[in-house]
Design a protein around this motif. Structure first.
Motif, PDB file in Angstrom:
ATOM      1  N   HIS A  17       4.362  10.960 -14.959  1.00 11.25           N
ATOM      2  CA  HIS A  17       5.010   9.819 -14.312  1.00 11.25           C
ATOM      3  C   HIS A  17       6.348  10.286 -13.758  1.00 11.25           C
ATOM      4  CE1 HIS A  17       2.516   6.910 -17.033  1.00 11.25           C
ATOM      5  NE2 HIS A  17       1.788   7.535 -16.121  1.00 11.25           N
ATOM      6  N   TRP A  18       6.500  10.145 -12.454  1.00 10.01           N
ATOM      7  CA  TRP A  18       7.631  10.724 -11.730  1.00 10.01           C
ATOM      8  C   TRP A  18       8.809   9.757 -11.715  1.00 10.01           C
ATOM      9  CZ3 TRP A  18       8.578  15.494 -10.698  1.00 10.01           C
ATOM     10  CH2 TRP A  18       9.507  15.875  -9.726  1.00 10.01           C
ATOM     11  N   CYS A  19       9.982  10.317 -11.595  1.00 11.95           N
ATOM     12  CA  CYS A  19      11.247   9.589 -11.660  1.00 11.95           C
ATOM     13  C   CYS A  19      11.960   9.738 -10.314  1.00 11.95           C
ATOM     14  CB  CYS A  19      12.080  10.197 -12.781  1.00 11.95           C
ATOM     15  SG  CYS A  19      13.788   9.704 -12.878  1.00 11.95           S
ATOM     16  N   GLY A  20      12.179   8.681  -9.553  1.00 10.73           N
ATOM     17  CA  GLY A  20      11.867   7.296  -9.709  1.00 10.73           C
ATOM     18  C   GLY A  20      11.642   6.750  -8.297  1.00 10.73           C
ATOM     19  N   TYR A  21      11.852   5.442  -8.077  1.00 14.13           N
ATOM     20  CA  TYR A  21      11.414   4.763  -6.856  1.00 14.13           C
ATOM     21  C   TYR A  21      12.519   4.682  -5.790  1.00 14.13           C
ATOM     22  CZ  TYR A  21       9.140   1.102  -4.014  1.00 14.13           C
ATOM     23  OH  TYR A  21       8.583   0.363  -2.998  1.00 14.13           O
ATOM     24  N   VAL A  22      13.478   3.749  -5.952  1.00 18.31           N
ATOM     25  CA  VAL A  22      14.551   3.589  -4.961  1.00 18.31           C
ATOM     26  C   VAL A  22      15.857   4.142  -5.542  1.00 18.31           C
ATOM     27  CG1 VAL A  22      15.930   1.938  -3.634  1.00 18.31           C
ATOM     28  CG2 VAL A  22      13.468   1.573  -3.903  1.00 18.31           C
ATOM     29  N   GLU A  23      16.518   4.991  -4.791  1.00 16.03           N
ATOM     30  CA  GLU A  23      17.809   5.553  -5.212  1.00 16.03           C
ATOM     31  C   GLU A  23      18.836   4.439  -5.390  1.00 16.03           C
ATOM     32  OE1 GLU A  23      21.385   8.230  -3.246  1.00 16.03           O
ATOM     33  OE2 GLU A  23      19.338   8.461  -2.487  1.00 16.03           O
ATOM     34  N   ASN A  24      19.550   4.478  -6.509  1.00 11.30           N
ATOM     35  CA  ASN A  24      20.637   3.519  -6.694  1.00 11.30           C
ATOM     36  C   ASN A  24      21.929   4.260  -7.055  1.00 11.30           C
ATOM     37  OD1 ASN A  24      20.652   4.068  -9.455  1.00 11.30           O
ATOM     38  ND2 ASN A  24      19.813   2.084 -10.061  1.00 11.30           N
ATOM     39  N   LEU A  25      22.977   3.517  -7.336  1.00 10.96           N
ATOM     40  CA  LEU A  25      24.282   4.122  -7.591  1.00 10.96           C
ATOM     41  C   LEU A  25      24.399   4.736  -8.977  1.00 10.96           C
ATOM     42  CD1 LEU A  25      26.553   1.420  -5.917  1.00 10.96           C
ATOM     43  CD2 LEU A  25      26.360   3.817  -5.220  1.00 10.96           C
TER      44      LEU A  25
END
Length: 383
Positions: free
Chosen positions: A343-351
């Motif tokens: 399971h890969w990390c992750g979906y949308v980049e955040n701060l």
């Protein structure tokens, strides 16, 4: 007929169909088996949180693209993206949303990493994809600067496990999309750097400490196993999500064996062959010791971006190299007969986390995403 079924399993490897995901073997090869009876490798994505699109810098995207609707975001955003990118399952959905890690990436420091909420069973079922559910039995994660180790022999711990089981398993037990239940993310079974430890281990060393730790771990795993099985006799128990880069006491593995179906171990290898070989050798050794197949429940890489220029990783200077690292990591790993997926990390980049498949404005990093998607779509061909 397509060689990939509706769950994302492969029709080239077939077993008896049941109403739930289960385990089986074809010779030395371990498989997750989907409800249609087909061999399944869980190629999933983690850390999927709609709050990543609700910052001041991207709130307009959330409102215009998804109409401010979580249901639309799940179906039109998440599920569409995952299927387009060749992922076939939803992993641990909680996302880092704040804490000390945003200043620097240094596990030698004691930091506090705050998380958002996990998707509900209803959210996960609405996605229509295989998924994992997380149960946080304790607060002894390696990233938790305020750890708490419960007394597993106290009635309060039993009540806590009973609550988790009835609040989650009652709703999930009949699901054909649920793969199984996992527990604590990167737990420290040794004394935490912050000083916390399991009650009852104070002042013990050597064999006495090992014996007591085995007793504690046995009670810990037995308690949640008993409560899960009260409501759900079928779905897999995936155990704690051990950090393969941390020490793990042998007695904990022995204690867990009767109560888990799968060994969950996460890794973050560097972008070099030595790091990849070290990961495979370590996981192979765990499989030989415990006799359980292995799921890698969290693994990833990162590079500096416009919003997060401080996120650097040796040997990964850009998004294209991130893709190459992904492909190189799993090309050899997928052929290991004990591997059930990753399971890969992750979906949308955040701060806070600072990396993802998509940038903070909900656009895929195409130089990274496109090669990963192509690799995922042909993963069964590598076996």
């Amino acid at each position: 007929m397509s060689e990939i079924d509706s769950y994302g399993g492969s029709t080239r490897w077939t077993f008896d169909a049941t109403d739930a995901f289960r385990l089986d073997r074809d010779g030395d090869r371990w498989w997750l088996v989907d409800p249609l009876g087909n061999g399944f490798l869980s190629v999933g994505l983690n850390h999927i949180d709609d709050s990543d699109l609700k910052y001041p810098h991207n709130l307009d995207i959330w409102q215009k693209r998804y109409g401010g609707s979580r249901e639309r975001w799940i179906s039109e955003g998440v599920v569409t993206d995952l299927r387009n990118w060749g992922f076939n399952s939803i992993g641990w959905t909680q996302q880092y949303i704040g804490g000390g890690w945003r200043e620097k990436f240094d596990w030698s420091q004691i930091v506090v990493v705050e998380h958002g909420s996990q998707w509900t069973v209803a959210d996960l079922e609405a996605g229509g994809m295989p998924y994992i559910i997380q149960m946080r039995l304790a607060e002894n994660e390696n990233w938790n600067g305020r750890p708490y180790y419960p007394d597993v022999f106290d009635a309060d711990f039993d009540d806590h496990c009973a609550y988790l089981a009835r609040s989650i398993c009652v709703d999930a037990a009949s699901s054909k999309n649920l793969i199984g239940y996992s527990f604590v993310d990167a737990p420290l079974w040794f004394r935490h750097p912050a000083g916390a430890d399991w009650p009852g281990l104070e002042g013990l060393d050597g064999d006495k400490r090992d014996a007591k730790l085995f007793e504690i771990a046995s009670k810990y795993y037995e308690t949640i196993h008993r409560h899960i099985r009260t409501y759900d006799p079928h779905h897999l128990i995936l155990g704690d999500r051990y950090n393969g880069d941390n020490e793990l006491p042998e007695v904990v593995l022995e204690a867990a064996k009767p109560y888990i179906d799968v060994l969950s171990v996460q890794y973050y290898p560097g972008n070099d062959q030595a790091s990849r070989e070290k990961m495979i050798t370590h996981a192979r050794g765990l499989h030989e010791r415990v006799g359980k197949p292995i799921l890698i429940p969290d693994i990833g890489n990162w590079t500096a971006t416009e919003l997060n220029p401080q996120r650097t990783m040796d040997g990964v200077p850009d998004q294209a190299t991130r893709a190459r690292h992904y492909i190189d990591t799993f090309t050899d790993l997928v052929r290991e007969p004990w591997l059930l997926g990753w399971h890969w990390c992750g979906y949308v980049e955040n701060l806070s986390r600072g990396w993802g498949m998509k940038d903070p404005w909900d656009q895929p990093y195409t130089e990274y995403v496109d090669p990963v998607a192509e690799f995922n779509r042909r993963v069964y061909d590598l076996l």
